[in-house]
Design a protein around this motif. Structure first.
Motif, mmCIF file in Angstrom:
data_model
loop_
_atom_site.group_PDB
_atom_site.id
_atom_site.type_symbol
_atom_site.label_atom_id
_atom_site.label_comp_id
_atom_site.label_asym_id
_atom_site.label_seq_id
_atom_site.Cartn_x
_atom_site.Cartn_y
_atom_site.Cartn_z
ATOM 1 N N GLY A 111 0.744 -1.220 0.090
ATOM 2 C CA GLY A 111 0.037 0.057 0.067
ATOM 3 C C GLY A 111 0.628 1.421 0.025
ATOM 4 O O GLY A 111 0.470 2.253 -0.236
ATOM 5 N N ILE A 112 1.908 1.191 0.263
ATOM 6 C CA ILE A 112 2.929 2.515 0.361
ATOM 7 C C ILE A 112 4.472 2.315 0.470
ATOM 8 O O ILE A 112 4.693 1.040 0.931
ATOM 9 C CB ILE A 112 2.267 3.269 1.804
ATOM 10 N N ARG B 214 0.406 3.908 -8.320
ATOM 11 C CA ARG B 214 -1.110 4.425 -8.760
ATOM 12 C C ARG B 214 -1.199 5.106 -10.190
ATOM 13 O O ARG B 214 -2.067 4.709 -11.074
ATOM 14 C CB ARG B 214 -1.775 5.358 -7.906
ATOM 15 N N ARG C 92 -5.995 14.791 -3.495
ATOM 16 C CA ARG C 92 -5.792 14.435 -2.103
ATOM 17 C C ARG C 92 -5.467 12.771 -1.954
ATOM 18 O O ARG C 92 -6.626 11.958 -2.461
ATOM 19 C CB ARG C 92 -7.036 14.767 -1.071
ATOM 20 N N GLY C 93 -4.247 12.705 -1.330
ATOM 21 C CA GLY C 93 -4.034 11.034 -1.120
ATOM 22 C C GLY C 93 -2.965 10.611 -1.986
ATOM 23 O O GLY C 93 -2.432 9.453 -1.883
ATOM 24 N N ARG D 231 2.087 11.238 -0.172
ATOM 25 C CA ARG D 231 1.521 11.168 1.272
ATOM 26 C C ARG D 231 2.628 12.209 2.107
ATOM 27 O O ARG D 231 2.284 12.889 3.115
ATOM 28 C CB ARG D 231 1.931 10.113 1.959
ATOM 29 N N GLY E 55 0.408 15.181 4.219
ATOM 30 C CA GLY E 55 -0.849 15.576 4.134
ATOM 31 C C GLY E 55 -1.092 16.522 3.029
ATOM 32 O O GLY E 55 -0.533 16.661 1.986
ATOM 33 N N ASP E 56 -2.225 17.299 3.168
ATOM 34 C CA ASP E 56 -2.578 18.129 2.210
ATOM 35 C C ASP E 56 -1.392 19.327 2.004
ATOM 36 O O ASP E 56 -1.202 19.820 1.182
ATOM 37 C CB ASP E 56 -3.686 19.016 2.727
ATOM 38 N N ILE F 86 -8.263 8.153 -1.990
ATOM 39 C CA ILE F 86 -8.847 7.682 -0.863
ATOM 40 C C ILE F 86 -9.406 6.149 -1.043
ATOM 41 O O ILE F 86 -10.472 6.544 -1.577
ATOM 42 C CB ILE F 86 -9.300 8.511 0.092
ATOM 43 N N TYR G 269 -4.274 2.069 4.643
ATOM 44 C CA TYR G 269 -3.063 2.938 4.014
ATOM 45 C C TYR G 269 -3.231 4.296 3.788
ATOM 46 O O TYR G 269 -2.485 5.181 3.610
ATOM 47 C CB TYR G 269 -2.645 2.131 2.852
ATOM 48 N N ASP G 270 -4.599 4.620 3.941
ATOM 49 C CA ASP G 270 -5.256 5.858 3.379
ATOM 50 C C ASP G 270 -5.696 6.804 4.605
ATOM 51 O O ASP G 270 -6.319 7.913 4.281
ATOM 52 C CB ASP G 270 -6.353 5.814 2.447
ATOM 53 N N THR H 67 -4.169 9.172 6.573
ATOM 54 C CA THR H 67 -3.739 10.524 6.520
ATOM 55 C C THR H 67 -4.508 11.423 5.685
ATOM 56 O O THR H 67 -5.193 12.264 6.217
ATOM 57 C CB THR H 67 -2.144 10.565 6.116
ATOM 58 N N PRO H 68 -4.776 10.799 4.341
ATOM 59 C CA PRO H 68 -5.464 11.819 3.598
ATOM 60 C C PRO H 68 -6.941 11.959 4.102
ATOM 61 O O PRO H 68 -7.670 12.679 4.054
ATOM 62 C CB PRO H 68 -5.456 11.360 2.152
#
Ligand SMILES: Cc1cc2nc3c(=O)[nH]c(=O)nc-3n(C[C@H](O)[C@H](O)[C@H](O)COP(=O)(O)OP(=O)(O)OC[C@H]3O[C@@H](n4cnc5c(N)ncnc54)[C@H](O)[C@@H]3O)c2cc1C
Ligand SMILES: Cc1cc2nc3c(=O)[nH]c(=O)nc-3n(C[C@H](O)[C@H](O)[C@H](O)COP(=O)(O)OP(=O)(O)OC[C@H]3O[C@@H](n4cnc5c(N)ncnc54)[C@H](O)[C@@H]3O)c2cc1C
Lengths: 445, 445
Positions: free
Chosen positions: A113-114, A138, A171-172, A175, A193-194, B248, B285-286, B288-289
């Motif tokens: 996932g990351i 992604r 968004r997302g 990270r 985050g953002d 997300i 995994y998502d 944070t956003p």
């Protein structure tokens, strides 16, 4: 900022000891340019711009050392990934140092996932590792094989996978970043985050990214498929329907109006003259329902390779997104392009009918807002800059959105307006305006 | 068709030798009913309906044997999975044999992306196996723990995962079925691709499904989360925004207007009185956003369990979809429900304002057509059948779509019209009209 004449780059190279550098002029020429030449307008403006020293750091500590020297002598610094950008994003307008990230190519860690990477990691190389644990990027551009992850975040926006995950700015899709500033005393910052928006598509004007945490997508075996159609709007509607088919997993939906396929000699056996085509990546697990969809739209599948077969040759990806322009220009270098969001098939149809001989339509479907929408890179037979602007204004007046690729500032391209958040952040992290000077219009205004 | 009196079911049981059967009347009562009692209207119509013999085959060969005998003596046959349907789908209107699939519970094979199962496999049990290789069901109802895969295909439609994959009827969400017919000489048929539509949500009127091939989704660790809001439309807009956030990954977006949460005593510590809430499943995994999105909508996260923690207790799933109705009715059995598609937040807002004391709004977001849309199961304080129909007509006149759960034929519920393809197929596979008689209105008309 210092101008070219006053700095002795041989001395700078010495001060950077321990870090690989070059002042060889042939290498500097290569390291100063990108795919700006897709635009006849940028070609005129940028072809003579050169950096004066290139440095190849391998660690964040080395990046800090370079930053320190740039601040000390007020030397401009332009970051370069693989240099595949096409708006002159990494062309140094005011000379100075080119910081090439290609040696910062370590995957720091990789989990389901990351993942966390250095900026110079190349995307295809990354996916090779990620796929071993069942994951992949992604979103990736058609320059996937050569482009870096840092460069994609710094200068890119969309690509294969965007039909599922949208744009890198959604968004997302990024990270966390670490970045080195060019403050009086350069330091390392982390944004999460953002707040990562401050470096996204900022052309390296708001800090040197030294590490990125990126979310992954589950890896599928992607079948590569060409479907041909007699009628363009049927092909486009098929692209929309495939994008909207929640029961069919896909990664790439790219539609090409005739005569664009004639610019793809490698595919000529699969796309008869005069036909329109879809170049696709669909999950191998979902081929049966996919075939039903093709039948509904009376398309013909002329090419279909499993992921394993596709891996042996050139991926269809390399005919899509801005690679379409690349192939077209290698046949006819009078061609250029415009990045266009049509948003709806109705608007697309109207613009398709108005295209004349000057325009060839190429669509890429991607998620934007609450829908999958047709966008793409239309090919334009270039005559003059005025005519190009006329086309842009006309399309915009009809509700299309154009991210103009014939300008080199962030604001005049896709963003359309000065982003006060980015400008304020730049004022903080780059008070002397040394980072890729001239690219953020809002900073000097 | 034979009527109850003329058949000796003890003799039939003998002819079925080798197959487990029962004629015990307590067991038959249990095996004849489902959750029809959510509807006061269906309760009156269906509460006294009973099958006369139940059979528990374990193989397709045994199903064929039962089919043969039903045709020989013209005995009605109603298939039953777990009997959790809520429109009386598996209540035998004309008695006869109940074919219970619970012993046909083998996973035939399980591969990345796709699996083949017998119809009586329970969904949560299936996922336990599938998750071992990194996959899970694409869509599952809130009766996930008890319901069967065959019953979901035969009588269900949506659930967790629908925010990504839509409805089970969306192309690609069911790949292949084997089914036993009730022709003069019963046989086994296979349907693939779009042709599976003939058995989807057909209440077992078009054949007895003996095997299904279903596509899978990549398994994520799903964090279970409650977010509370002061204002209902903010909660609804948050639900839409989360559904539209391509960056997300989520599986469940369920929004509950106050006072619905007061019917969830188990959650009372997490949802202060008067608040509206979102019950969610989001990829670990998502997070944070996701938190950034919650902040944008000024929600408050009051409950957040990792997948591992959530697995120890009751899943939030079991407060969503039609479980909301279950909990509400266990506090106040005057409550019933309507399945409603609002499609847009604008329409939802209008209907929310008109709700009065009679209606409580509960939303589930799912993909339908080219968007994620708000739908859901509004709770209704039942007074009379006429008033219920008045509400339905009023909502429909305002553009909402209601799948009426107070009727027991396929056509009067969600489908709204006779499906000529299904009717024609039934004429072929069930010429005597023995399969779940009375449920397909189009067949006898
Ligand atoms: C044929 C062709 C096809 C393309 N297709 C696509 C496509 O499908 N989608 C798409 O989005 N783009 C596309 N592009 C543009 C480009 O290839 C991609 O955006 C690519 O990801 C850029 O990566 P790079 O490593 O080459 O970056 P570079 O071009 O080296 O850099 C891009 C920008 O990012 C900045 N940058 C690089 N590294 C850092 C860092 N570590 N910190 C801060 N800033 C940094 C640079 O200063 C520059 O402004 C295409 C270009 C071509 C020529
Ligand atoms: C509290 C509650 C919550 C619910 N939530 C949801 C939800 O979220 N989403 C949803 O879609 N539904 C929901 N339902 C309805 C129902 O639980 C589901 O549709 C469930 O999947 C049905 O499975 P089952 O095994 O209980 O099927 P059953 O109720 O046994 O059967 C359903 C129908 O399918 C037919 N059938 C069963 N097996 C076969 C077979 N092998 N061949 C042919 N036909 C067959 C039956 O004849 C019957 O008509 C809910 C119901 C309740 C009571």
């Amino acid at each position: 900022m210092n101008t070219k004449s006053t700095i002795n780059y041989q001395e700078i190279a010495k001060e950077l000891n321990g870090i690989e550098t070059t002042t060889n002029s042939d290498r500097l020429t290569k390291l100063s340019l990108d795919y700006y030449h897709f635009s006849p307008i940028l070609t005129e403006q940028l072809q003579n711009k050169r950096g004066e020293l290139a440095a190849f750091p391998t660690t964040e500590a080395e990046v800090l050392k370079i930053a320190l020297i740039c601040v000390k002598y007020k030397i401009p610094l332009t970051v370069r990934g693989a240099g595949t950008g096409n708006y002159g994003q990494c062309i140094p307008l005011e000379g100075g140092i080119i910081l090439d990230t290609s040696k910062m190519n370590q995957i720091q860690w990789l989990k389901p996932g990351i993942a966390c990477v250095q900026p110079g990691v190349k995307m295809a190389a990354f996916d090779k590792q990620a796929r071993k644990i069942g994951w992949e990027l992604r979103i990736a551009p058609s320059t996937y094989r050569t482009a870096t992850i840092g460069g994609f975040i710094g200068g890119g926006s969309v690509g294969m996978g965007s039909v599922n995950y949208g744009q890198i700015s959604d968004r997302g899709n990024l990270r966390r970043v670490r970045l080195v500033t060019l403050e009086e005393t350069p330091q390392v910052l982390e944004l999460e985050g953002d707040r990562v928006q401050k470096v996204l598509h900022a052309y390296g004007t708001t800090g040197i990214i030294t590490e990125l945490e990126i979310p992954l997508a589950p890896a599928y075996p992607w079948q590569e498929i060409i479907v041909t159609f007699d009628d363009f709007m049927t092909a486009a509607s098929f692209g929309q329907a495939l994008s909207d088919s929640h029961g069919i997993v896909k990664k790439l939906v790219s539609i090409h109006a005739s005569p664009i396929p004639s610019y793809f000699p490698a595919l000529k056996n699969y796309i008869p003259q005069g036909k329109h085509c879809a170049l696709l990546m669909v999950s191998e697990y979902d081929i049966t329902p996919f075939q039903d969809l093709v039948q509904e739209y009376q398309g013909e599948i002329t090419y279909s390779k499993t992921a394993a077969e596709a891996a042996k040759g050139t991926s269809l990806l390399e005919f899509t997104w801005n690679h379409t322009t690349l192939h077209a220009r290698s046949v006819d270098n009078k061609l250029t392009y415009l990045q266009t969001f049509y948003f709806t098939l109705e608007r697309l149809e109207k613009l398709y009918q108005q295209r004349g001989d000057e325009i060839m339509i190429h669509l890429e479907f991607l998620r934007a807002g609450d829908k999958a929408v047709p966008a793409g890179l239309q090919l334009i037979r270039f005559t003059t800059g005025e005519r190009l602007n006329e086309i842009i204004r006309d399309r915009e007046s009809q509700g299309a959105f154009i991210a103009n690729p014939h300008v080199y500032t962030i604001e005049d391209g896709g963003n359309k307006q000065v982003d006060p958040q980015k400008v304020a952040f730049k004022q903080q992290v780059d008070p002397y305006g040394l980072l890729n000077p001239g690219k953020m219009r809002g900073f000097r205004e």
